[in-house]
Design an enzyme around this catalytic site. Structure first.
Site, PDB file in Angstrom:
ATOM      1  N   ASN A  10      -7.637  -0.346  45.845  1.00 49.31           N
ATOM      2  CA  ASN A  10      -7.458  -0.590  47.277  1.00 49.31           C
ATOM      3  C   ASN A  10      -8.405  -1.716  47.642  1.00 49.31           C
ATOM      4  OD1 ASN A  10      -7.312  -0.598  50.053  1.00 49.31           O
ATOM      5  ND2 ASN A  10      -7.630   1.599  50.302  1.00 49.31           N
ATOM      6  N   ARG A  95      -2.660  -0.539  46.552  1.00 48.97           N
ATOM      7  CA  ARG A  95      -2.288  -0.262  47.936  1.00 48.97           C
ATOM      8  C   ARG A  95      -2.033  -1.597  48.634  1.00 48.97           C
ATOM      9  NH1 ARG A  95      -5.926   0.659  53.214  1.00 48.97           N
ATOM     10  NH2 ARG A  95      -4.282   1.398  54.613  1.00 48.97           N
ATOM     11  N   HIS A 184      -0.050   4.311  57.127  1.00 51.52           N
ATOM     12  CA  HIS A 184      -0.538   5.553  56.497  1.00 51.52           C
ATOM     13  C   HIS A 184       0.589   6.256  55.749  1.00 51.52           C
ATOM     14  CE1 HIS A 184      -3.674   5.749  59.986  1.00 51.52           C
ATOM     15  NE2 HIS A 184      -4.204   5.123  58.934  1.00 51.52           N
ATOM     16  N   GLY A 216      -8.669   5.633  62.040  1.00 52.25           N
ATOM     17  CA  GLY A 216      -7.308   5.262  62.406  1.00 52.25           C
ATOM     18  C   GLY A 216      -6.490   6.544  62.446  1.00 52.25           C
ATOM     19  N   ARG A 245      -9.315   1.822  68.384  1.00 50.26           N
ATOM     20  CA  ARG A 245      -8.047   1.274  68.873  1.00 50.26           C
ATOM     21  C   ARG A 245      -7.535   2.078  70.056  1.00 50.26           C
ATOM     22  NH1 ARG A 245      -5.965   1.630  63.044  1.00 50.26           N
ATOM     23  NH2 ARG A 245      -6.819  -0.205  62.017  1.00 50.26           N
ATOM     24  N   ARG A 288     -17.315  13.297  65.273  1.00 52.72           N
ATOM     25  CA  ARG A 288     -18.389  14.283  65.202  1.00 52.72           C
ATOM     26  C   ARG A 288     -19.423  14.054  66.299  1.00 52.72           C
ATOM     27  NH1 ARG A 288     -19.407  13.011  58.952  1.00 52.72           N
ATOM     28  NH2 ARG A 288     -19.159  10.958  59.927  1.00 52.72           N
ATOM     29  N   GLY A 334      -9.855  12.624  57.774  1.00 53.41           N
ATOM     30  CA  GLY A 334     -11.211  13.063  58.077  1.00 53.41           C
ATOM     31  C   GLY A 334     -11.352  13.994  59.259  1.00 53.41           C
ATOM     32  N   GLU A 388      -4.258   9.937  49.068  1.00 55.69           N
ATOM     33  CA  GLU A 388      -3.468   8.715  48.999  1.00 55.69           C
ATOM     34  C   GLU A 388      -3.541   8.073  47.614  1.00 55.69           C
ATOM     35  OE1 GLU A 388      -3.524   6.441  52.990  1.00 55.69           O
ATOM     36  OE2 GLU A 388      -5.371   7.616  53.009  1.00 55.69           O
TER      37      GLU A 388
END
Length: 402
Positions: A10, A95, A184, A216, A245, A288, A334, A388
């Protein structure tokens, strides 16, 4: 000797993440990360996982470019007897963020494919150039080995036109390749399939709403193993509220920022992609931290959390309508995997849709796929850790082995 290993790369603009997997049993042989490529303070962290695992090895110092980075990775792998010259290596899986409309399946890369990938750079200017660089460097190191591009957008290419087409002038949209692509995709594909397995059902018999919630974030509606809608669009900006975003907003906000705010196109781009979402609402993009501040009574963090959850609920409801029948809602990535608070808030109040959580199940932290829904709930709620890299390796290996 049968070649069963796949190296997954990646490549980012200044980093390379990698994993070496053996597809005979889907085991990981090594993982690592090269970061700050091109700087004096470059860093390579390599962790061998064979023979019960070993301590990570860390190199700090200048790594000039991606070629030097991959050569350093190859050297580290060789120290563990896992070098890129091994006859056990079947392919390198890459990727690639954007495949446009042309690449809807994993693809072995040749000169023509590379040229096509270069033509897609305007659709993903931050990601595709680095992805292409990684492929070019890997080809130079092992020109005899299949280099397989696996695309983030591919899983979403099954959307019907009613879902992917924007309601703007068709000639303009088609001329400029403006449509919903979604991202994704490897995560959504993997999690939808694993959710069906968790339910004891075949993927083609299962309808799943997948919520990939990280910095994301994206949602997808998967009917019978096939994506029929997703929240991200032409770019990863559309859809859910994310770390930095904005997600969905009235397009006229952009005109207002330009005409009244006097901002340039580049400034607006930076605002919506890097200074919006959670960080724009409360100054923190880490969920978090947002939850910690909210628990302490911080009003801006509470508002950011509420906006985040409100958007999430809207997409769950919308995709329940799109699918008609929902067998499961699956949380991943996550935030989705680790935040019981987000899962509880997102599902709360959706009992009429057949959704309800079991508080004790939801509070448990685990690395395995699991159900967190109440026994009486008509629709399952699942937490499914995404993988992934394994998905990319699976697709690459399946392609080169037929």
């Amino acid at each position: 000797m049968t070649a069963t290993r796949v190296l997954v790369l990646n490549s980012g603009s200044s980093s390379v993440k990698y994993q070496l997997l053996d597809m005979a049993d889907a085991s990981r042989l090594a993982v690592g990360l090269v970061e700050r490529i091109g700087e004096e303070t470059s860093r390579l962290k390599h962790t061998p996982l064979t023979g019960g695992g070993a301590e990570a090895r860390v190199f700090e110092g200048p790594i000039a470019d991606h070629k030097a980075a991959l050569e350093a990775v190859a050297a580290e792998l060789s120290k563990d007897g896992l070098g890129l010259d091994s006859p056990e290596l079947a392919a390198i899986g890459h990727r690639v963020v954007h495949g446009g409309t042309k690449f809807t399946q994993p693809t072995v890369v040749d000169a023509d494919v590379l040229a096509e990938l270069e033509s897609l750079v305007p659709l993903a200017p931050l990601h595709n150039p680095a992805n292409v660089t990684g492929i070019e460097v890997a080809r130079s190191i092992r020109p005899d080995l299949p280099q397989v591009a696996v695309f983030d957008t591919a899983f979403h290419s099954t959307m019907p036109e009613a879902a992917w087409r924007y309601a703007i002038d068709r000639e303009t949209a088609d001329a400029l390749s403006i449509r919903r692509y979604g991202f994704h995709g490897t995560s959504h594909a993997y999690v939808a399939r694993e959710t069906a397995k968790l339910l004891g059902k075949a993927p083609e018999e299962t309808n799943v709403i997948v919520l990939h919630l990280g910095n994301g974030a994206s949602a997808s509606a998967v009917r019978g193993g096939v994506c029929v809608d997703t929240s991200m669009g032409l770019t990863p900006l559309e859809g859910l509220v994310m770390g930095t975003r904005s997600g969905d907003l009235d397009p006229a906000v952009i005109f207002h920022l330009a005409r009244v705010g006097g901002k340039s196109v580049d400034e607006i781009d930076a605002l919506l992609n890097k200074k919006s979402g959670l960080i724009g609402l409360c100054g923190d993009n880490d969920q978090r931290e947002v939850e910690r501040r909210r628990a302490e009574g911080d009003a801006s963090a509470a508002l950011a959390f509420d906006v985040y959850i409100h958007r999430l609920k809207k997409y769950i409801g919308a995709y329940a309508a799109v699918l008609g029948r929902v067998d499961a809602v699956a949380f991943t990535a996550g935030v989705g995997e680790n935040s019981a608070t987000v899962r509880e808030a997102a599902i709360s109040g959706l009992e009429e849709l057949g959704l309800a959580l079991d508080g004790e199940r939801n509070a448990v932290r685990a690395d395995e796929p699991r159900l967190v829904s109440a026994e009486y709930a008509r629709v399952a709620v699942a937490v499914v850790p995404t993988d992934e890299e394994l998905e990319i390796a699976n697709q690459a290996y399946a392609l080169v082995t037929g």
